[in-house]
Scaffold this motif. Structure first.
Motif, PDB file in Angstrom:
ATOM      1  N   HIS A 127      33.033  56.194   0.330  1.00 32.80           N
ATOM      2  CA  HIS A 127      34.167  55.277   0.333  1.00 32.80           C
ATOM      3  C   HIS A 127      35.486  55.970   0.659  1.00 32.80           C
ATOM      4  N   ALA A 128      35.494  57.298   0.617  1.00 38.63           N
ATOM      5  CA  ALA A 128      36.767  58.005   0.747  1.00 38.63           C
ATOM      6  C   ALA A 128      37.456  57.721   2.074  1.00 38.63           C
ATOM      7  N   LEU A 129      36.672  57.701   3.119  1.00 38.67           N
ATOM      8  CA  LEU A 129      37.277  57.476   4.439  1.00 38.67           C
ATOM      9  C   LEU A 129      38.005  56.146   4.495  1.00 38.67           C
ATOM     10  N   HIS A 130      37.388  55.160   3.950  1.00 40.44           N
ATOM     11  CA  HIS A 130      37.926  53.811   4.098  1.00 40.44           C
ATOM     12  C   HIS A 130      38.996  53.465   3.071  1.00 40.44           C
ATOM     13  N   TYR A 131      38.809  53.975   1.884  1.00 44.13           N
ATOM     14  CA  TYR A 131      39.687  53.509   0.809  1.00 44.13           C
ATOM     15  C   TYR A 131      40.443  54.629   0.093  1.00 44.13           C
ATOM     16  N   GLY A 132      40.122  55.874   0.388  1.00 45.45           N
ATOM     17  CA  GLY A 132      40.719  56.950  -0.402  1.00 45.45           C
ATOM     18  C   GLY A 132      39.937  57.136  -1.688  1.00 45.45           C
ATOM     19  N   PRO A 133      40.368  58.085  -2.497  1.00 46.77           N
ATOM     20  CA  PRO A 133      39.636  58.321  -3.750  1.00 46.77           C
ATOM     21  C   PRO A 133      39.717  57.116  -4.679  1.00 46.77           C
ATOM     22  N   LEU A 134      38.592  56.807  -5.292  1.00 52.13           N
ATOM     23  CA  LEU A 134      38.517  55.615  -6.147  1.00 52.13           C
ATOM     24  C   LEU A 134      38.067  55.993  -7.559  1.00 52.13           C
ATOM     25  N   ALA A 378      44.824  72.547   3.813  1.00 54.75           N
ATOM     26  CA  ALA A 378      45.721  71.468   3.425  1.00 54.75           C
ATOM     27  C   ALA A 378      45.296  70.984   2.045  1.00 54.75           C
ATOM     28  N   ALA A 379      45.766  69.874   1.712  1.00 56.86           N
ATOM     29  CA  ALA A 379      45.442  69.402   0.379  1.00 56.86           C
ATOM     30  C   ALA A 379      44.684  68.101   0.470  1.00 56.86           C
ATOM     31  N   ALA A 380      44.041  67.785  -0.613  1.00 56.81           N
ATOM     32  CA  ALA A 380      43.358  66.502  -0.656  1.00 56.81           C
ATOM     33  C   ALA A 380      44.252  65.515  -1.383  1.00 56.81           C
ATOM     34  N   GLU A 381      43.940  64.310  -1.143  1.00 59.08           N
ATOM     35  CA  GLU A 381      44.744  63.279  -1.752  1.00 59.08           C
ATOM     36  C   GLU A 381      44.493  63.212  -3.247  1.00 59.08           C
ATOM     37  N   LYS A 382      45.559  63.074  -3.935  1.00 58.12           N
ATOM     38  CA  LYS A 382      45.415  62.957  -5.378  1.00 58.12           C
ATOM     39  C   LYS A 382      44.919  61.554  -5.702  1.00 58.12           C
ATOM     40  N   ALA A 383      43.986  61.495  -6.601  1.00 53.96           N
ATOM     41  CA  ALA A 383      43.453  60.181  -6.944  1.00 53.96           C
ATOM     42  C   ALA A 383      44.497  59.384  -7.712  1.00 53.96           C
ATOM     43  N   PRO A 384      44.592  58.126  -7.386  1.00 52.98           N
ATOM     44  CA  PRO A 384      45.519  57.288  -8.145  1.00 52.98           C
ATOM     45  C   PRO A 384      44.979  57.035  -9.548  1.00 52.98           C
TER      46      PRO A 384
END
Ligand SMILES: O=C(O)CCC(=O)C(=O)O
Ligand SMILES: [Fe+2]
Length: 601
Positions: A127-134, A378-384
């Motif tokens: 799901h990461a590609l489409h929605y980011g971390p969940l 680089a960095a990864a997205e921080k999970a909301p």
């Protein structure tokens, strides 16, 4: 679009006119649903969907087999200190099968962790590609919540911006570049997994593991297809590492092998390769709120991934259609598309179409994409936060739907498909210590077979030692791929040949629904053996088996499974249908989870 990251390693196997033994076996066991057409007066009417029965007579079921009824070439061993049968196969050196290795409480612990914990960021999922971390996907599904945004890899409609349209939220995307602190999911599961693993009931820690062959019917005899399900003469096993065709050595990921020969496509299909094309569109009409339904591994992609012919045995009134969608497209899309680079740090090179293609590929697009390359350094997205992600009336898809479409999660370093190497510097979720311990315990059992003189591992592979320290060449598993299979999902024939040290075994744990596991040889022309795997079974791929094709063409319904998993509108969604409160057991009634633990560093 990035260049293709994979060698077309299987061209020989999957040429237009070439059908391989492996592919044949896949087709034999793959799920086909046929809609029987009835003639009413002069009009054709759609009848019920029928699952085409498969011939299980050649599927090797070693569960509870009396030792005097073992097929030729299947060897049963008893290892002291391990309370269960251990099987090896004359045709498949290095393959070790331990049915029922995990006791029921441990199965439940692992299943619970696989659903509630392993997909948690920074573990990456499909799901990461489409929605980011969940974060909190399982919890949100139980609460009946929806995502607060839609897909972020598709272009936003003109005039729409960010959140207002339910696309990527315009929240800041802070970067962090270090792996999360090693956190054992068991910890977050309370009494948990670590304890269960430690108490693995089949192991007696006070006893030294010892090897004893109980029955060795005929180790030199090739299994015969009819008796053992081994599928005929074959080569008698896999050739030594390096012996195989170079192109096949380069094989990366499985695929959904389509009727047009996508055998080497780098993905795993979601949802029933042989769904009828007609069903795909029907599925999409059923009011699924997600506009990307077809690309999310539901019927649309099933059609694309369709394997083989639907037919056989239908009466004259039955009109059977086979999916006839170009699986190749899917495969290539998956192969080229970035995944998991959901971070704002990653360049958004994926066009919406390639993103959709990767999504259509569904399974394992992470393995078939340049996920890491953009993100290295680089960095990864921080999970909301959970609340930021989910709400009762979010504009995005229901969590329940996302849960049912969860296809994989990766623990440990991510693999960079562009360069065919693991990324040890990027963000990842470390392998939970409990899984590391489990893999070592199971590998230790296998090691005893070897110490007793059985060539489970080739000489070159003898460096590792289950109990030894990593510095001394000990077995040090540090990554795992968690696969979530719904009814109809397939994992096409593939090799796992990208780990740094191929002498280190892969320990593969089955949970939930039974499945047919195909174990082949170093090329797809070797007839594979079909082996039934069930909840709690463990398969170890060591030595030569590390270089042999394998795959999962069929997920079977757990018995009893009275409600017909996947009947009608889509494989296995019943599993998560409970929405608020569907227990783990409900999920696994129709689904299978596989955790393959490996050493990649
Ligand atoms: O699901 C399985 O049993 C096999 C999984 C596998 O081969 C893999 O993850 O590489
Ligand atoms: Fe594999």
């Amino acid at each position: 679009m990035d260049g293709m990251q994979y060698k077309d390693v299987g061209a020989e196997d999957e040429g237009v006119s070439t059908q391989t033994a492996f592919r044949e076996a896949e087709k034999k066991y793959q799920l086909f649903r046929e809609r029987i057409m009835k003639m009413k007066r002069t009009k054709k009417r759609a009848g019920k969907l029928r699952t085409r029965p498969i011939d299980m007579s050649e599927v090797l079921d070693l569960h509870g087999r009396p030792s005097d009824l073992l097929p030729a070439g299947v060897l049963r061993h008893i290892v002291q200190g391990y309370d269960g049968p251990v099987y090896t196969f004359a045709r498949h050196p290095g393959l070790v099968f331990m049915p029922g290795a995990l006791p029921p409480p441990q199965r439940l612990e692992l299943t619970t962790a696989a659903l509630m914990d392993y997909p948690e960021p920074p573990a990456r999922t499909n799901h990461a590609l489409h929605y980011g971390p969940l974060p909190g996907l399982w919890r949100a599904a139980q609460m009946g919540l929806r995502l607060n945004w839609g897909r972020r890899d598709v272009e936003q409609p003109a005039g729409c911006g960010g959140q207002a349209c339910g696309h990527s939220p315009a929240r800041p995307q802070p970067c962090h570049s270090i792996a999360a602190a090693p956190q054992d999911p068991a910890g977050s599961l309370g009494a948990g997994l670590a304890a269960a693993v430690a108490a693995l009931s089949l192991f007696d820690p006070d006893q030294n593991l010892e090897y004893k062959t109980v029955l060795n019917p005929d180790p030199d005899t090739e299994t015969s297809g009819s008796r053992s399900g081994a599928g005929g003469a074959g080569s008698g096993g896999c050739s030594a590492p390096g012996q195989g065709d170079g192109r096949e050595q380069g094989q990366g990921r499985p695929c959904c092998s389509g009727p047009r020969g996508t055998g080497e496509a780098q993905m795993l299909c979601s949802g029933g390769g042989a769904w009828l094309a007609g069903e795909a569109s029907q599925q999409q009409q059923r009011g699924d709120p997600d506009p990307d339904l077809a690309s999310l591994g539901t019927a649309g992609s099933r059609g694309r991934c369709g394997a083989g012919e639907a037919g056989g045995g239908a009466d004259s009134a039955a009109a059977l259609q086979a999916a006839d969608l170009p699986g190749e497209d899917v495969a290539q899309g998956a192969g080229r598309n970035g995944d998991g680079c959901s971070s704002s740090c990653c360049s958004r090179r994926s066009s919406s179409s390639s993103g959709a293609a990767a999504a259509a590929a569904g399974w394992r697009s992470h393995r078939s994409s340049g996920s890491g390359s953009d993100c290295v350094g680089a960095a990864a997205e921080k999970a909301p936060a959970f609340e930021e992600c989910w709400s009762a009336d979010g504009p995005g898809p229901p969590a329940e739907q996302l849960l049912r479409r969860l296809r994989w999660a990766t623990l440990g370093p991510q693999f960079e498909w562009t360069e065919r190497r693991y990324d040890f510097t990027g963000v990842f979720r470390p392998l939970p210590p409990s899984l590391e311990t489990l893999a070592k315990q199971l590998a230790a059992v296998v090691e005893r077979l070897q110490d007793a003189g059985l060539e489970v591992l080739p000489a070159a592979g003898r460096a590792w030692r289950g109990a030894g320290p990593a510095a001394d060449g000990g077995y040090k598993p540090d990554a795992a791929i968690v696969n979530y299979y719904q009814q109809g999902d397939v994992l096409g024939g593939h090799l796992d040949d990208v780990e740094r040290d191929m002498a280190q075994p892969i320990v593969s744990v089955s949970l939930g629904c039974p499945a047919i596991f195909l174990m082949g040889g170093p090329t797809k022309h070797h007839p594979p053996s079909a082996i039934l795997v069930r909840d709690g079974d463990v398969m170890v791929l060591a030595g030569e088996a590390r270089r042999c094709y394998h795959g999962v063409p069929r997920i079977l319904e757990a018995e009893p499974c009275g409600h017909g998993c996947g009947e009608g509108s889509g494989g296995g969604q019943k599993a998560a249908e409970g929405g608020g409160g569907a227990p783990v057991g409900t999920y696994t009634r129709c689904a299978r989870i596989n955790i393959s633990i490996r050493a990649v560093a």
